[in-house]
Design a protein around this motif. Sequence first.
Motif, PDB file in Angstrom:
ATOM      1  N   GLY A   1       0.702  -1.362   0.016  1.00 32.22           N
ATOM      2  CA  GLY A   1      -0.076  -0.031  -0.031  1.00 32.22           C
ATOM      3  C   GLY A   1       1.021   1.293  -0.083  1.00 32.22           C
ATOM      4  O   GLY A   1       0.528   2.275  -0.784  1.00 32.22           O
ATOM      5  N   PHE A   2       1.856   1.171   0.798  1.00 39.94           N
ATOM      6  CA  PHE A   2       2.926   2.518   0.858  1.00 39.94           C
ATOM      7  C   PHE A   2       3.554   2.506  -0.733  1.00 39.94           C
ATOM      8  O   PHE A   2       3.587   3.789  -1.074  1.00 39.94           O
ATOM      9  N   ALA A   3       3.804   1.347  -1.222  1.00 40.92           N
ATOM     10  CA  ALA A   3       4.649   1.615  -2.488  1.00 40.92           C
ATOM     11  C   ALA A   3       3.505   2.236  -3.441  1.00 40.92           C
ATOM     12  O   ALA A   3       3.889   2.843  -4.425  1.00 40.92           O
ATOM     13  N   GLN A   4       2.017   1.708  -3.304  1.00 43.73           N
ATOM     14  CA  GLN A   4       0.984   2.349  -4.333  1.00 43.73           C
ATOM     15  C   GLN A   4       0.481   3.819  -3.753  1.00 43.73           C
ATOM     16  O   GLN A   4      -0.156   4.357  -4.578  1.00 43.73           O
ATOM     17  N   ARG A   5       1.184   4.088  -2.810  1.00 41.89           N
ATOM     18  CA  ARG A   5       0.870   5.490  -2.355  1.00 41.89           C
ATOM     19  C   ARG A   5      -0.677   5.420  -1.954  1.00 41.89           C
ATOM     20  O   ARG A   5      -1.367   6.402  -2.488  1.00 41.89           O
ATOM     21  N   LEU A   6      -1.018   4.184  -1.459  1.00 41.20           N
ATOM     22  CA  LEU A   6      -2.732   4.272  -1.037  1.00 41.20           C
ATOM     23  C   LEU A   6      -2.964   5.102   0.359  1.00 41.20           C
ATOM     24  O   LEU A   6      -2.368   5.882   0.947  1.00 41.20           O
ATOM     25  N   ASN A   7      -3.999   5.015   0.899  1.00 38.96           N
ATOM     26  CA  ASN A   7      -4.645   5.637   2.057  1.00 38.96           C
ATOM     27  C   ASN A   7      -3.741   5.491   3.202  1.00 38.96           C
ATOM     28  O   ASN A   7      -3.432   4.489   3.846  1.00 38.96           O
ATOM     29  N   GLY A   8      -3.158   6.655   3.525  1.00 38.05           N
ATOM     30  CA  GLY A   8      -2.210   6.605   4.767  1.00 38.05           C
ATOM     31  C   GLY A   8      -2.727   6.021   5.994  1.00 38.05           C
ATOM     32  O   GLY A   8      -1.941   5.319   6.755  1.00 38.05           O
ATOM     33  N   TYR A   9      -3.840   6.194   6.271  1.00 39.42           N
ATOM     34  CA  TYR A   9      -4.369   5.855   7.609  1.00 39.42           C
ATOM     35  C   TYR A   9      -4.573   4.314   7.582  1.00 39.42           C
ATOM     36  O   TYR A   9      -4.491   3.532   8.314  1.00 39.42           O
ATOM     37  N   MET A  10      -5.044   3.872   6.461  1.00 38.29           N
ATOM     38  CA  MET A  10      -5.115   2.387   6.107  1.00 38.29           C
ATOM     39  C   MET A  10      -3.563   1.838   6.299  1.00 38.29           C
ATOM     40  O   MET A  10      -3.419   0.497   7.138  1.00 38.29           O
ATOM     41  N   ILE A  11      -2.594   2.220   5.743  1.00 39.27           N
ATOM     42  CA  ILE A  11      -1.192   1.834   5.857  1.00 39.27           C
ATOM     43  C   ILE A  11      -0.846   1.641   7.346  1.00 39.27           C
ATOM     44  O   ILE A  11      -0.501   0.714   7.747  1.00 39.27           O
ATOM     45  N   LEU A  12      -0.886   2.843   8.068  1.00 40.89           N
ATOM     46  CA  LEU A  12      -0.729   3.002   9.588  1.00 40.89           C
ATOM     47  C   LEU A  12      -1.468   1.989  10.162  1.00 40.89           C
ATOM     48  O   LEU A  12      -0.882   1.477  11.304  1.00 40.89           O
ATOM     49  N   THR A  13      -2.747   1.736   9.974  1.00 36.87           N
ATOM     50  CA  THR A  13      -3.365   0.944  10.817  1.00 36.87           C
ATOM     51  C   THR A  13      -2.767  -0.651  10.625  1.00 36.87           C
ATOM     52  O   THR A  13      -2.560  -1.308  11.577  1.00 36.87           O
ATOM     53  N   GLU A  14      -2.679  -0.961   9.562  1.00 36.14           N
ATOM     54  CA  GLU A  14      -1.904  -2.127   8.980  1.00 36.14           C
ATOM     55  C   GLU A  14      -0.479  -2.282   9.731  1.00 36.14           C
ATOM     56  O   GLU A  14      -0.362  -3.341  10.186  1.00 36.14           O
ATOM     57  N   LEU A  15       0.309  -1.557   9.512  1.00 37.99           N
ATOM     58  CA  LEU A  15       1.415  -1.420  10.176  1.00 37.99           C
ATOM     59  C   LEU A  15       1.416  -1.723  11.787  1.00 37.99           C
ATOM     60  O   LEU A  15       2.051  -2.356  12.457  1.00 37.99           O
ATOM     61  N   ALA A  16       0.495  -0.730  12.410  1.00 37.63           N
ATOM     62  CA  ALA A  16       0.246  -1.039  13.870  1.00 37.63           C
ATOM     63  C   ALA A  16      -0.193  -2.493  14.304  1.00 37.63           C
ATOM     64  O   ALA A  16       0.336  -2.966  15.203  1.00 37.63           O
ATOM     65  N   GLY A  17      -1.339  -3.057  13.449  1.00 39.45           N
ATOM     66  CA  GLY A  17      -1.656  -4.231  13.656  1.00 39.45           C
ATOM     67  C   GLY A  17      -0.390  -5.182  13.384  1.00 39.45           C
ATOM     68  O   GLY A  17      -0.357  -6.265  14.244  1.00 39.45           O
ATOM     69  N   ALA A  18       0.529  -5.052  12.335  1.00 37.09           N
ATOM     70  CA  ALA A  18       1.587  -6.017  12.297  1.00 37.09           C
ATOM     71  C   ALA A  18       2.533  -5.977  13.543  1.00 37.09           C
ATOM     72  O   ALA A  18       3.234  -6.856  13.967  1.00 37.09           O
ATOM     73  N   VAL A  19       2.792  -4.745  14.085  1.00 40.38           N
ATOM     74  CA  VAL A  19       3.486  -4.679  15.138  1.00 40.38           C
ATOM     75  C   VAL A  19       3.144  -5.356  16.336  1.00 40.38           C
ATOM     76  O   VAL A  19       3.673  -5.820  17.157  1.00 40.38           O
TER      77      VAL A  19
END
Length: 463
Positions: free
Chosen positions: A224-242
């Motif tokens: 999602g980061f590479a495709q420059r998608l919604n930043g909130y979604m990316i942060l949510t996924e990263l937080a979930g992964a962590v």
Amino acid sequence: MIDKIADGVPTPQRYGAIITVALSITVAVLDSAIANVALPTIARELHASPAASIWVVNAYQLAIIMTLLSFATLGDIYGFRRVYQCGLVVFSLMSLSCALSQNLWMLIGARVLQGFGAAAIMSINTALIRIIYPTRLLGKGMAINTLIVAVSTAAGPTVAAGVLSIATWQWLFAINVPIGLLAFYLGHRFLPANPIKNTGQRFNFASAGMNALTFGLLLSALGGFAQRLNGYMILTELAGAVIVGTIFIRHQLRQPWPLLPVDLLRIPLFSLSLCTSICSFCAQMLAMVSLPFFLQSILGRDEVATGLLLTPWPLATMLFAMLAGRLIGRVHAGLLGAVGLGIFAAGLFSLAWLPGSPANADIVWRMMLCGAGFGLFQSPNNHTIITSAPRNRSGGASGMLGTARLVGQTSGAALVALMFNLLGTGGTHASLLLAGGFATAAAMVSALRISQPNPQRQSTAGR
């Protein structure tokens, strides 16, 4: 409990076993990239959008990386041959389902299940090499395996273009069926049974679920980061992964037989070799994804010329992987890796700094330099990862090796997409420079291993 360990299998059986491994790992690795070339055609014929069609590739990659370590653990528990054969059956049947798919979602569903089969194959192929070859020939076995993986990865676009020039996209998947059936038959005849049984080990479903969530969320966020998608979604996924990843690792530290072999990371040689592998495969994928665009969009070569100009890379890898296999045990893997990755980095930087209108010969020798460096490094590195782990943890070590490769490749592909989104046509040049940077970093990490004991001598001493 550890049974008495046989040192390899007899020569006639060994040939049949390595052919089995070669056939199955070739189709599994090829299918990671072979569909890329056909995505526009698949989207058009199945009446899907280009963005949706990308899931034909992503679903396969995600299925593999989310289950790779789980299948490696199953190999340790139930036997490498049994898991390998089951993986071949699933992969072959789902390849047929892919070819017969009538809409995009049928194809994506089949690709997910095909990815599970590929994960079973990829997770334990190096563990099988360890029980197929005697210790004195293990370097040769690792070199053959490295050669197969490297050439299959690099040749994906070329093979796809060749198939599509004479057949429809369905044959990209249908061709796997007879190859898979042949590999299954040969495996039934020649693959050895596990010489090691961890009698107290049980499969941990909670660990498998947390492993899948951790890697799935992480790679989804990266894409999602590479495709420059919604930043909130990316942060949510990263937080979930962590969050999930932290719980997962703590859970693994309390397990006698961890799914993610965190305890193996305490072995300096093992952890340094894994880090080197991630960086090197990231560099390789940065180059292999960006080079076709570079050759066609910037240098004006056509598709056929592009395929031919990319061919010297896997050819050089083939030659130098075999040479590196002979040097294992004579030259320290850390030194071989540092030299090979230094050559690899030099080739990547030389491609990035090509003259404005290069002749084909200017491109060819640079491709050969990249392939030679990568081939010189990869065989000793894989050998080190497998032999630095205890023999009764071969499945876990093999799974970690495959996971490191896939994390590196997925990260490299995502970084190419990011470079294109940020820099447009200049993304090809930036990707090659970034690839050279990762290869240089990998060479430096590899050099840190020189102070560690030679893994070949360790494995020989433990016989």
